[in-house]
Design a protein around this motif. Structure first.
Motif, PDB file in Angstrom:
ATOM      1  N   UNK A 267       8.605  -4.757   4.074  1.00 40.77           N
ATOM      2  CA  UNK A 267       9.502  -3.671   3.719  1.00 40.77           C
ATOM      3  C   UNK A 267       8.828  -2.314   3.917  1.00 40.77           C
ATOM      4  N   UNK A 268       9.615  -1.324   4.299  1.00 42.62           N
ATOM      5  CA  UNK A 268       9.213   0.062   4.117  1.00 42.62           C
ATOM      6  C   UNK A 268       9.596   0.450   2.702  1.00 42.62           C
ATOM      7  N   UNK A 269       8.698   1.123   1.989  1.00 44.43           N
ATOM      8  CA  UNK A 269       8.932   1.426   0.574  1.00 44.43           C
ATOM      9  C   UNK A 269       8.775   2.918   0.345  1.00 44.43           C
ATOM     10  N   UNK A 270       9.744   3.512  -0.349  1.00 43.56           N
ATOM     11  CA  UNK A 270       9.749   4.950  -0.600  1.00 43.56           C
ATOM     12  C   UNK A 270      10.115   5.182  -2.060  1.00 43.56           C
ATOM     13  N   UNK A 271       9.525   6.196  -2.661  1.00 45.85           N
ATOM     14  CA  UNK A 271       9.841   6.430  -4.061  1.00 45.85           C
ATOM     15  C   UNK A 271       9.368   7.774  -4.560  1.00 45.85           C
ATOM     16  N   UNK A 272       9.680   8.050  -5.807  1.00 46.08           N
ATOM     17  CA  UNK A 272       9.250   9.278  -6.473  1.00 46.08           C
ATOM     18  C   UNK A 272       9.182   9.012  -7.968  1.00 46.08           C
ATOM     19  N   UNK A 273       8.198   9.619  -8.609  1.00 46.54           N
ATOM     20  CA  UNK A 273       8.083   9.579 -10.063  1.00 46.54           C
ATOM     21  C   UNK A 273       8.013  11.000 -10.583  1.00 46.54           C
ATOM     22  N   UNK A 274       8.703  11.246 -11.676  1.00 44.77           N
ATOM     23  CA  UNK A 274       8.702  12.558 -12.312  1.00 44.77           C
ATOM     24  C   UNK A 274       8.397  12.359 -13.787  1.00 44.77           C
ATOM     25  N   UNK A 275       7.408  13.123 -14.301  1.00 50.13           N
ATOM     26  CA  UNK A 275       7.018  12.963 -15.689  1.00 50.13           C
ATOM     27  C   UNK A 275       6.820  14.277 -16.402  1.00 50.13           C
ATOM     28  N   UNK A 276       7.047  14.251 -17.709  1.00 48.21           N
ATOM     29  CA  UNK A 276       6.811  15.406 -18.563  1.00 48.21           C
ATOM     30  C   UNK A 276       6.381  14.900 -19.927  1.00 48.21           C
ATOM     31  N   UNK A 277       5.275  15.437 -20.432  1.00 47.97           N
ATOM     32  CA  UNK A 277       4.686  14.948 -21.670  1.00 47.97           C
ATOM     33  C   UNK A 277       4.424  13.445 -21.541  1.00 47.97           C
ATOM     34  N   UNK A 278       4.977  12.617 -22.407  1.00 52.55           N
ATOM     35  CA  UNK A 278       4.697  11.187 -22.364  1.00 52.55           C
ATOM     36  C   UNK A 278       5.753  10.376 -21.619  1.00 52.55           C
ATOM     37  N   UNK A 279       6.839  11.020 -21.239  1.00 51.54           N
ATOM     38  CA  UNK A 279       7.915  10.306 -20.573  1.00 51.54           C
ATOM     39  C   UNK A 279       7.880  10.500 -19.060  1.00 51.54           C
ATOM     40  N   UNK A 280       8.252   9.470 -18.320  1.00 52.20           N
ATOM     41  CA  UNK A 280       8.357   9.577 -16.868  1.00 52.20           C
ATOM     42  C   UNK A 280       9.480   8.681 -16.382  1.00 52.20           C
ATOM     43  N   UNK A 281      10.052   9.055 -15.263  1.00 56.06           N
ATOM     44  CA  UNK A 281      11.101   8.253 -14.640  1.00 56.06           C
ATOM     45  C   UNK A 281      10.737   8.055 -13.174  1.00 56.06           C
ATOM     46  N   UNK A 282      10.997   6.873 -12.669  1.00 56.31           N
ATOM     47  CA  UNK A 282      10.663   6.564 -11.281  1.00 56.31           C
ATOM     48  C   UNK A 282      11.841   5.954 -10.562  1.00 56.31           C
ATOM     49  N   UNK A 283      11.884   6.176  -9.260  1.00 55.93           N
ATOM     50  CA  UNK A 283      12.936   5.624  -8.409  1.00 55.93           C
ATOM     51  C   UNK A 283      12.312   5.177  -7.104  1.00 55.93           C
ATOM     52  N   UNK A 284      12.659   3.986  -6.617  1.00 50.38           N
ATOM     53  CA  UNK A 284      12.121   3.545  -5.326  1.00 50.38           C
ATOM     54  C   UNK A 284      13.158   2.740  -4.563  1.00 50.38           C
TER      55      UNK A 284
ATOM     56  N   UNK B 134       0.851  -1.178   0.000  1.00 48.24           N
ATOM     57  CA  UNK B 134       0.000   0.000   0.000  1.00 48.24           C
ATOM     58  C   UNK B 134       0.890   1.232   0.000  1.00 48.24           C
ATOM     59  N   UNK B 135       0.661   2.117  -0.970  1.00 45.38           N
ATOM     60  CA  UNK B 135       1.503   3.296  -1.141  1.00 45.38           C
ATOM     61  C   UNK B 135       0.650   4.564  -1.130  1.00 45.38           C
ATOM     62  N   UNK B 136       1.022   5.505  -0.264  1.00 49.39           N
ATOM     63  CA  UNK B 136       0.401   6.820  -0.236  1.00 49.39           C
ATOM     64  C   UNK B 136       1.189   7.736  -1.173  1.00 49.39           C
ATOM     65  N   UNK B 137       0.507   8.461  -2.054  1.00 44.48           N
ATOM     66  CA  UNK B 137       1.214   9.332  -2.992  1.00 44.48           C
ATOM     67  C   UNK B 137       0.524  10.694  -3.104  1.00 44.48           C
ATOM     68  N   UNK B 138       1.288  11.662  -3.579  1.00 48.07           N
ATOM     69  CA  UNK B 138       0.770  13.031  -3.731  1.00 48.07           C
ATOM     70  C   UNK B 138       1.197  13.549  -5.097  1.00 48.07           C
ATOM     71  N   UNK B 139       0.250  14.069  -5.858  1.00 45.61           N
ATOM     72  CA  UNK B 139       0.522  14.536  -7.215  1.00 45.61           C
ATOM     73  C   UNK B 139       0.765  16.041  -7.216  1.00 45.61           C
ATOM     74  N   UNK B 140       1.921  16.430  -7.732  1.00 45.99           N
ATOM     75  CA  UNK B 140       2.299  17.837  -7.837  1.00 45.99           C
ATOM     76  C   UNK B 140       2.460  18.200  -9.301  1.00 45.99           C
ATOM     77  N   UNK B 141       1.966  19.373  -9.672  1.00 43.71           N
ATOM     78  CA  UNK B 141       2.137  19.873 -11.031  1.00 43.71           C
ATOM     79  C   UNK B 141       2.985  21.135 -11.003  1.00 43.71           C
ATOM     80  N   UNK B 142       4.080  21.123 -11.730  1.00 42.09           N
ATOM     81  CA  UNK B 142       4.978  22.266 -11.844  1.00 42.09           C
ATOM     82  C   UNK B 142       5.142  22.591 -13.320  1.00 42.09           C
ATOM     83  N   UNK B 143       4.144  23.299 -13.849  1.00 41.97           N
ATOM     84  CA  UNK B 143       4.130  23.557 -15.279  1.00 41.97           C
ATOM     85  C   UNK B 143       3.846  22.271 -16.032  1.00 41.97           C
ATOM     86  N   UNK B 144       4.743  21.872 -16.915  1.00 39.95           N
ATOM     87  CA  UNK B 144       4.575  20.638 -17.672  1.00 39.95           C
ATOM     88  C   UNK B 144       5.127  19.424 -16.945  1.00 39.95           C
TER      89      UNK B 144
END
Length: 333
Positions: free
Chosen positions: A288-305, A245-255
């Motif tokens: 496990x404790x699980x932590x991560x972040x995803x960053x996306x722009x247009x159709x591409x995104x990169x994630x790290x956990x 179970x993962x809690x996430x928050x969506x942020x928009x910074x322009x594109x």
């Protein structure tokens, strides 16, 4: 007939440690077809019935179950991800056997492709390259892993802009084909039969995925259960439960879209069998404790956990999960 059934199931769905140490030479050289009703008696006579082993916690099982099958930014995508698992295990069956480091690396093509508004198909194609430092030197294996195909159906799917909360519940199933090689020789001198690139068996999955969101805040929970079968070497890994179970928050910074996330992930393994005989100390569980972040722009995104164990009980303490981390690059469809 058996393989026709497997192929049929695979088509329909497109919408489980060996003995912990080697048998005596005379037994190890036997072909599986030579197994007889006297084999269990030989195991007992040679005192292999209490052999220590390892649950299917890594290696050939690294299909990404506890890493998740979805992206917080993209409902439908094609991508590639790499994940690394670090374990320590006893190089032998005794209490004073030395600890060895095991490194499990997986590069995986993964995807979630829509067939209709409510049906998605996922595919996981892994390539493994593992190594471990034994007292006799470094051992390396690599190769194509077991390919998994799943289908998910949206039971509940609310319109995002029509309610304060949006929900999406998906249920589905899948099949894992034995495309990766299973070799009993990889287990010689080790308590870790998961040091493989494949299980050698047809396995079946039941999957549930639930997402609830309010504005930018959301919670993604998933559970999947793997039903494992016996391979041609008469070895069967125990069934496996993954959950998280993962809690996430969506942020928009322009594109640019950013989704930090935190939560837990767990795995539970049932005991393994060989020639129909239960193997001791092959079950276990880890959280496990699980932590991560995803960053996306247009159709591409990169994630790290990153995943760090907060509780574990693997094979009576003969195996220790240290940490895992992964990175992925996705293209949104």
């Amino acid at each position: 007939m058996k393989y026709k059934i497997h192929v049929l199931l695979l088509i329909l769905l497109i919408s489980t440690p060996g003995l912990a140490f080697p048998l005596k030479d005379s037994l190890a050289k036997r072909d599986s077809v030579a197994y007889s009703r006297f084999y269990p008696m030989e195991l007992k006579r040679l005192n292999f019935g209490s052999a220590k082993g390892k649950c299917d916690a890594c290696g050939c099982s690294a299909s990404g179950g506890s890493m998740g099958f979805s992206s917080m930014l993209n409902n439908n995508f094609v991508g590639v991800r790499y994940f690394y698992q670090n374990y320590s295990s006893r190089d032998g069956i005794f209490a004073n056997s030395p600890w060895v480091d095991e490194h499990f690396n997986t590069i995986q093509i993964w995807s979630r492709i829509p067939l209709t508004k409510k049906i998605q198909v996922s595919a996981l194609i892994p390539y493994h390259f593992h190594n471990r430092a034994l007292s006799t030197g470094t051992e390396n294996i690599e190769g194509l892993g077991d390919i998994t195909v799943m289908a998910m159906y949206a039971i509940i799917q609310t319109m995002k802009d029509s309610v304060t909360y949006s929900h999406k519940l998906q249920l589905g199933g899948g099949v894992k084909a034995p495309t990766g090689k299973y070799s009993s020789a990889n287990n010689l001198g080790s308590v870790n039969p998961s040091f493989q690139v494949g299980t050698g068996s047809w396995d079946y999955l039941l999957v549930a995925d639930y997402v609830i969101k309010r504005k930018q805040l959301g919670l993604n929970s998933m559970v999947n259960y793997s039903i494992k079968t016996e391979n041609q070497k008469n070895y069967q890994f125990g069934n496996q439960l993954n959950y998280g179970s993962m809690l996430f928050y969506l942020l928009n910074r322009g594109k640019v879209r950013i989704a930090p996330q935190a939560g837990i992930a767990g795995e539970r393994y049932e005991g393994n069998t060989q020639y129909g005989q239960a193997l001791a100390n092959t079950s276990g569980d880890v959280i496990f404790g699980k932590y991560g972040i995803e960053v996306g722009s247009n159709r591409l995104s990169i994630g790290l956990n990153l995943m760090q164990p907060i509780h574990q009980n693997l094979t009576g303490g003969n195996v220790k999960a240290n940490y895992r981390w992964g990175v992925n690059l996705n293209y949104s469809l």
